[in-house]
Scaffold this motif. Structure first.
Motif, PDB file in Angstrom:
ATOM      1  N   GLN A 107      -3.318  -1.339  -2.981  1.00  0.00           N
ATOM      2  CA  GLN A 107      -2.907  -1.207  -4.377  1.00  0.00           C
ATOM      3  C   GLN A 107      -2.845  -2.612  -4.947  1.00  0.00           C
ATOM      4  O   GLN A 107      -2.170  -3.489  -4.385  1.00  0.00           O
ATOM      5  CB  GLN A 107      -1.546  -0.522  -4.481  1.00  0.00           C
ATOM      6  N   LEU A 108      -3.560  -2.838  -6.029  1.00  0.00           N
ATOM      7  CA  LEU A 108      -3.613  -4.159  -6.647  1.00  0.00           C
ATOM      8  C   LEU A 108      -2.682  -4.226  -7.839  1.00  0.00           C
ATOM      9  O   LEU A 108      -2.535  -3.247  -8.575  1.00  0.00           O
ATOM     10  CB  LEU A 108      -5.040  -4.469  -7.116  1.00  0.00           C
ATOM     11  N   ASP A 109      -2.079  -5.389  -8.047  1.00  0.00           N
ATOM     12  CA  ASP A 109      -1.312  -5.589  -9.268  1.00  0.00           C
ATOM     13  C   ASP A 109      -2.313  -5.693 -10.429  1.00  0.00           C
ATOM     14  O   ASP A 109      -3.519  -5.835 -10.224  1.00  0.00           O
ATOM     15  CB  ASP A 109      -0.436  -6.848  -9.167  1.00  0.00           C
ATOM     16  N   ALA A 110      -1.814  -5.601 -11.642  1.00  0.00           N
ATOM     17  CA  ALA A 110      -2.675  -5.542 -12.824  1.00  0.00           C
ATOM     18  C   ALA A 110      -3.588  -6.766 -12.949  1.00  0.00           C
ATOM     19  O   ALA A 110      -4.780  -6.629 -13.262  1.00  0.00           O
ATOM     20  CB  ALA A 110      -1.825  -5.391 -14.084  1.00  0.00           C
ATOM     21  N   GLU A 111      -3.072  -7.960 -12.683  1.00  0.00           N
ATOM     22  CA  GLU A 111      -3.874  -9.185 -12.822  1.00  0.00           C
ATOM     23  C   GLU A 111      -4.984  -9.245 -11.786  1.00  0.00           C
ATOM     24  O   GLU A 111      -6.119  -9.601 -12.094  1.00  0.00           O
ATOM     25  CB  GLU A 111      -2.980 -10.425 -12.749  1.00  0.00           C
ATOM     26  N   THR A 112      -4.669  -8.902 -10.554  1.00  0.00           N
ATOM     27  CA  THR A 112      -5.693  -8.924  -9.505  1.00  0.00           C
ATOM     28  C   THR A 112      -6.765  -7.874  -9.783  1.00  0.00           C
ATOM     29  O   THR A 112      -7.957  -8.133  -9.593  1.00  0.00           O
ATOM     30  CB  THR A 112      -5.052  -8.701  -8.119  1.00  0.00           C
ATOM     31  N   ALA A 113      -6.359  -6.712 -10.256  1.00  0.00           N
ATOM     32  CA  ALA A 113      -7.318  -5.661 -10.611  1.00  0.00           C
ATOM     33  C   ALA A 113      -8.224  -6.128 -11.752  1.00  0.00           C
ATOM     34  O   ALA A 113      -9.441  -5.891 -11.734  1.00  0.00           O
ATOM     35  CB  ALA A 113      -6.586  -4.390 -10.993  1.00  0.00           C
ATOM     36  N   ARG A 114      -7.646  -6.819 -12.733  1.00  0.00           N
ATOM     37  CA  ARG A 114      -8.440  -7.349 -13.842  1.00  0.00           C
ATOM     38  C   ARG A 114      -9.451  -8.366 -13.349  1.00  0.00           C
ATOM     39  O   ARG A 114     -10.622  -8.357 -13.741  1.00  0.00           O
ATOM     40  CB  ARG A 114      -7.520  -7.994 -14.896  1.00  0.00           C
ATOM     41  N   GLN A 115      -9.016  -9.241 -12.435  1.00  0.00           N
ATOM     42  CA  GLN A 115      -9.915 -10.247 -11.877  1.00  0.00           C
ATOM     43  C   GLN A 115     -11.045  -9.595 -11.091  1.00  0.00           C
ATOM     44  O   GLN A 115     -12.211  -9.996 -11.211  1.00  0.00           O
ATOM     45  CB  GLN A 115      -9.138 -11.212 -10.988  1.00  0.00           C
ATOM     46  N   LEU A 116     -10.707  -8.593 -10.291  1.00  0.00           N
ATOM     47  CA  LEU A 116     -11.730  -7.881  -9.523  1.00  0.00           C
ATOM     48  C   LEU A 116     -12.733  -7.208 -10.460  1.00  0.00           C
ATOM     49  O   LEU A 116     -13.947  -7.284 -10.240  1.00  0.00           O
ATOM     50  CB  LEU A 116     -11.080  -6.858  -8.588  1.00  0.00           C
ATOM     51  N   ASP A 117     -12.249  -6.565 -11.513  1.00  0.00           N
ATOM     52  CA  ASP A 117     -13.141  -5.935 -12.491  1.00  0.00           C
ATOM     53  C   ASP A 117     -14.063  -6.968 -13.145  1.00  0.00           C
ATOM     54  O   ASP A 117     -15.259  -6.723 -13.309  1.00  0.00           O
ATOM     55  CB  ASP A 117     -12.332  -5.231 -13.589  1.00  0.00           C
ATOM     56  N   GLU A 118     -13.505  -8.109 -13.491  1.00  0.00           N
ATOM     57  CA  GLU A 118     -14.307  -9.154 -14.141  1.00  0.00           C
ATOM     58  C   GLU A 118     -15.398  -9.668 -13.201  1.00  0.00           C
ATOM     59  O   GLU A 118     -16.548  -9.847 -13.609  1.00  0.00           O
ATOM     60  CB  GLU A 118     -13.398 -10.302 -14.587  1.00  0.00           C
ATOM     61  N   ILE A 119     -15.050  -9.905 -11.952  1.00  0.00           N
ATOM     62  CA  ILE A 119     -16.039 -10.361 -10.967  1.00  0.00           C
ATOM     63  C   ILE A 119     -17.124  -9.304 -10.783  1.00  0.00           C
ATOM     64  O   ILE A 119     -18.320  -9.611 -10.777  1.00  0.00           O
ATOM     65  CB  ILE A 119     -15.367 -10.691  -9.615  1.00  0.00           C
ATOM     66  N   GLN A 120     -16.704  -8.041 -10.667  1.00  0.00           N
ATOM     67  CA  GLN A 120     -17.659  -6.950 -10.453  1.00  0.00           C
ATOM     68  C   GLN A 120     -18.622  -6.836 -11.632  1.00  0.00           C
ATOM     69  O   GLN A 120     -19.823  -6.698 -11.448  1.00  0.00           O
ATOM     70  CB  GLN A 120     -16.906  -5.633 -10.228  1.00  0.00           C
ATOM     71  N   LYS A 121     -18.096  -6.924 -12.847  1.00  0.00           N
ATOM     72  CA  LYS A 121     -18.956  -6.818 -14.033  1.00  0.00           C
ATOM     73  C   LYS A 121     -19.892  -8.011 -14.149  1.00  0.00           C
ATOM     74  O   LYS A 121     -21.054  -7.869 -14.542  1.00  0.00           O
ATOM     75  CB  LYS A 121     -18.098  -6.678 -15.285  1.00  0.00           C
ATOM     76  N   HIS A 122     -19.402  -9.185 -13.822  1.00  0.00           N
ATOM     77  CA  HIS A 122     -20.206 -10.405 -13.922  1.00  0.00           C
ATOM     78  C   HIS A 122     -21.326 -10.422 -12.880  1.00  0.00           C
ATOM     79  O   HIS A 122     -22.436 -10.865 -13.160  1.00  0.00           O
ATOM     80  CB  HIS A 122     -19.314 -11.640 -13.766  1.00  0.00           C
ATOM     81  N   THR A 123     -21.033  -9.955 -11.671  1.00  0.00           N
ATOM     82  CA  THR A 123     -22.016  -9.997 -10.584  1.00  0.00           C
ATOM     83  C   THR A 123     -22.808  -8.706 -10.432  1.00  0.00           C
ATOM     84  O   THR A 123     -23.835  -8.689  -9.759  1.00  0.00           O
ATOM     85  CB  THR A 123     -21.323 -10.296  -9.242  1.00  0.00           C
ATOM     86  N   ASN A 124     -22.307  -7.616 -11.021  1.00  0.00           N
ATOM     87  CA  ASN A 124     -22.923  -6.292 -10.894  1.00  0.00           C
ATOM     88  C   ASN A 124     -23.007  -5.850  -9.427  1.00  0.00           C
ATOM     89  O   ASN A 124     -23.958  -5.175  -9.025  1.00  0.00           O
ATOM     90  CB  ASN A 124     -24.299  -6.258 -11.562  1.00  0.00           C
ATOM     91  N   GLN A 125     -22.046  -6.262  -8.627  1.00  0.00           N
ATOM     92  CA  GLN A 125     -21.982  -5.865  -7.223  1.00  0.00           C
ATOM     93  C   GLN A 125     -20.907  -4.802  -7.055  1.00  0.00           C
ATOM     94  O   GLN A 125     -19.978  -4.717  -7.855  1.00  0.00           O
ATOM     95  CB  GLN A 125     -21.639  -7.070  -6.340  1.00  0.00           C
ATOM     96  N   GLU A 126     -21.039  -4.021  -5.998  1.00  0.00           N
ATOM     97  CA  GLU A 126     -20.022  -3.031  -5.677  1.00  0.00           C
ATOM     98  C   GLU A 126     -18.705  -3.750  -5.373  1.00  0.00           C
ATOM     99  O   GLU A 126     -18.701  -4.881  -4.873  1.00  0.00           O
ATOM    100  CB  GLU A 126     -20.448  -2.198  -4.458  1.00  0.00           C
TER     101      GLU A 126
END
Length: 68
Positions: free
Chosen positions: A6-25
């Motif tokens: 379970q990720l806190d809101a900031e870590t989840a936001r960072q993960l989403d940003e990385i995923q969108k930027h890299t287009n990786q799973e």
């Protein structure tokens, strides 16, 4: 190995940003993050092992047991 986290809101936001930027799973993003962290730890691990080996060698010298 399967891990559920379970990720806190900031870590989840960072993960989403990385995923969108890299287009990786998400899984690949996390695996690469762990890989980078592991690489950063290697110099510290090497220093620890060398220091431990040094002190083991110093500690293995026979004690002076002769009485005067």
């Amino acid at each position: 190995m399967q891990i559920i986290i379970q990720l806190d809101a900031e870590t989840a936001r960072q993960l989403d940003e990385i995923q969108k930027h890299t287009n990786q799973e998400y899984t690949l993003v996390i695996q690469q993050g762990i890989g980078l962290y592991y690489q950063q730890l290697q110099p510290h691990r090497q220093f620890y092992m060398e220091t431990k080996k040094h002190y083991e060698l110093v500690g293995s010298a026979p004690a002076n047991t002769s009485a005067n």
